[in-house]
Design an enzyme around this catalytic site. Structure first.
Site, PDB file in Angstrom:
ATOM      1  N   HIS A   2       0.845  -1.195   0.000  1.00  0.00           N
ATOM      2  CA  HIS A   2       0.000   0.000   0.000  1.00  0.00           C
ATOM      3  C   HIS A   2       0.877   1.240   0.000  1.00  0.00           C
ATOM      4  O   HIS A   2       1.818   1.347   0.788  1.00  0.00           O
ATOM      5  CB  HIS A   2      -0.903   0.017   1.232  1.00  0.00           C
ATOM      6  CG  HIS A   2      -1.722   1.270   1.361  1.00  0.00           C
ATOM      7  ND1 HIS A   2      -1.625   2.122   2.445  1.00  0.00           N
ATOM      8  CD2 HIS A   2      -2.648   1.815   0.542  1.00  0.00           C
ATOM      9  CE1 HIS A   2      -2.463   3.136   2.288  1.00  0.00           C
ATOM     10  NE2 HIS A   2      -3.091   2.974   1.140  1.00  0.00           N
ATOM     11  N   SER A   3       0.584   2.154  -0.923  1.00  0.00           N
ATOM     12  CA  SER A   3       1.192   3.475  -0.932  1.00  0.00           C
ATOM     13  C   SER A   3       2.723   3.377  -0.982  1.00  0.00           C
ATOM     14  O   SER A   3       3.276   2.802  -1.918  1.00  0.00           O
ATOM     15  CB  SER A   3       0.694   4.263   0.286  1.00  0.00           C
ATOM     16  OG  SER A   3       0.966   5.637   0.162  1.00  0.00           O
ATOM     17  N   GLN A   4       3.410   3.899   0.048  1.00  0.00           N
ATOM     18  CA  GLN A   4       4.872   3.894   0.050  1.00  0.00           C
ATOM     19  C   GLN A   4       5.443   2.506  -0.220  1.00  0.00           C
ATOM     20  O   GLN A   4       6.461   2.364  -0.897  1.00  0.00           O
ATOM     21  CB  GLN A   4       5.386   4.398   1.401  1.00  0.00           C
ATOM     22  CG  GLN A   4       6.917   4.483   1.491  1.00  0.00           C
ATOM     23  CD  GLN A   4       7.415   4.529   2.927  1.00  0.00           C
ATOM     24  OE1 GLN A   4       6.821   3.931   3.823  1.00  0.00           O
ATOM     25  NE2 GLN A   4       8.503   5.248   3.157  1.00  0.00           N
ATOM     26  N   ASN A  53       3.198   3.571  -4.552  1.00  0.00           N
ATOM     27  CA  ASN A  53       4.019   4.777  -4.625  1.00  0.00           C
ATOM     28  C   ASN A  53       4.283   5.129  -6.079  1.00  0.00           C
ATOM     29  O   ASN A  53       4.766   4.325  -6.849  1.00  0.00           O
ATOM     30  CB  ASN A  53       5.333   4.537  -3.874  1.00  0.00           C
ATOM     31  CG  ASN A  53       6.083   5.813  -3.587  1.00  0.00           C
ATOM     32  OD1 ASN A  53       5.627   6.903  -3.914  1.00  0.00           O
ATOM     33  ND2 ASN A  53       7.226   5.676  -2.953  1.00  0.00           N
ATOM     34  N   HIS A  72      -7.645   7.167  -0.011  1.00  0.00           N
ATOM     35  CA  HIS A  72      -6.378   6.439  -0.041  1.00  0.00           C
ATOM     36  C   HIS A  72      -6.316   5.323   0.989  1.00  0.00           C
ATOM     37  O   HIS A  72      -5.676   4.295   0.752  1.00  0.00           O
ATOM     38  CB  HIS A  72      -5.236   7.433   0.192  1.00  0.00           C
ATOM     39  CG  HIS A  72      -3.870   6.854   0.012  1.00  0.00           C
ATOM     40  ND1 HIS A  72      -3.476   6.186  -1.126  1.00  0.00           N
ATOM     41  CD2 HIS A  72      -2.782   6.860   0.840  1.00  0.00           C
ATOM     42  CE1 HIS A  72      -2.214   5.805  -0.997  1.00  0.00           C
ATOM     43  NE2 HIS A  72      -1.771   6.190   0.183  1.00  0.00           N
TER      44      HIS A  72
END
Length: 373
Positions: free
Chosen positions: A212-214, A239, A350
């Site tokens: 997820h994300s980063q 990311n 998000h």
């Protein structure tokens, strides 16, 4: 408690279980899971004359009484987060780790190296960054009010009620913000998580990564290092976008990452990948993507890997996750790209794993994950 009273309590509990039967629903947030934990990876280094261990990663294991799925799931959190984000929602509902255990998966959740329960050393790992309340409110929880991207007004799924929903002072927001921790920047974290992730797979065997994300970057890097052990990647708003960060900053030397990825033909010593920006955006609400200059080099260690990229309707990622999809495809990595609104799931931001319809999203993801062979 006397023996007689203890025996009476025990017999009553057994009777209650028998009367409840196998169809009785477990309380929200609970599954019948065996839990354990360990640390993996790390190395001894000297820090100002004192030897310490750095780079180790905390791993929590949730195992159903009966494993029915071929591959376990490894959940890797994003920036400012820890494993706690997978365990329960801030309004006290079942988290994704518990949900997938209930589906028969063995689940591993981690604290990234130098984060949470994984030791950080200032003189070795370097400075930490902080996500302030204002940033969290804008990009994660109160985006319908504060976000300045076109899709932000569609954000309806953050839990809570009233005028202060998603803002400091709201009990749900405060419970979420209390979980936030300081973290290494992307470039510093990448080699640490790649090494620890590879060590984890060496220990547990083949698995499917959920990033997820980063941590989206970390999924590509771990697969590059242990392609035979990564059986699939679910990249939740990874990311990005490739090459140039959406909010500015230093270009990513390897397109998807700052840490080296394996391309073919291989780069010669001192040679760099060449990138070009597309002439036009895909739509009015989309950013222009960067790609490799043709002929594009291929990410051969990721080729053939089942990959799913997931983007929500209202997130700031909705403006650029299509660029990650396109970059991987150009580099020879076929991948599925889901915009959740195109699958009948609306209003998410998000932090989709924490929002009101989180289990609906988990169920949709399970349809894809269960087909990975």
């Amino acid at each position: 408690m006397t023996f007689k009273r203890h025996l009476g309590w025990l017999l009553a509990a057994i009777a209650g279980i028998a009367l409840a039967g196998p169809e009785t629903a477990l309380p929200d947030g609970y599954t019948d899971a065996l839990r354990s934990e360990f640390h993996v990876g790390g190395s001894y280094v000297a820090d100002a004359g004192k030897t310490v261990m750095q780079g180790q990663m905390y791993v929590e294991v949730l195992q159903p009484r009966r494993i029915t799925r071929k591959y376990p799931l490894v959940f890797i959190h994003g920036g400012g987060q820890t494993a706690s984000n997978w365990l329960k929602t801030p309004d006290n509902r079942m988290g994704w780790a518990q949900y997938f255990v209930a589906q028969g998966y063995q689940v591993y959740v981690v604290d990234q190296p130098a984060r949470g329960r994984s030791a950080w050393h200032a003189g070795i790992n370097g400075p930490l960054e902080t996500a302030p309340v204002e940033m969290v409110e804008k990009y994660f929880t109160a985006t319908s009010e504060l976000g300045n991207w076109p899709q932000a007004r569609k954000h309806t799924q953050w839990p809570g009620a009233g005028a202060g929903k998603g803002r400091r002072g709201d009990p749900v927001f405060d419970a979420f913000f209390a979980t936030q921790v300081d973290y290494l920047n992307d470039a510093a974290a990448q080699p640490l998580v790649q090494a620890a992730g590879a060590a984890l797979l060496d220990r547990i065997g083949p698995a499917i990564l959920v990033t997820h994300s980063q941590s989206g970057t970390f999924g590509w890097l771990i697969a590059d290092a242990r392609r035979d052990l990564v059986k699939g990647i679910v990249a939740l708003e990874p990311n990005g976008p490739p090459v140039m960060p959406a909010r500015g900053g230093k270009a990513r030397a390897y397109g998807l990452s700052d840490t080296p990825l394996t391309y073919a033909p291989a780069l010669a010593p001192g040679e760099a990948l060449r990138f070009v920006e597309q002439a036009e955006a895909a739509g009015a609400a989309q950013l222009k993507c960067w790609a490799q200059a043709e002929p594009a080099r291929k990410l051969t260690r990721l080729a053939g890997l089942p990959v799913l990229i997931v983007t929500t309707e209202a997130s700031y990622h909705a403006s650029f996750d299509h660029c990650t999809h396109a970059y991987l495809a150009q580099a020879g990595v076929n991948n599925d790209f889901w915009r959740l609104e195109q699958h009948g799931i609306f209003g998410n931001g998000h932090m989709m794993m924490l929002e009101k319809n989180s289990l609906e999203i988990a169920g949709k993801l399970n349809q894809w994950i269960s087909k990975v062979e």
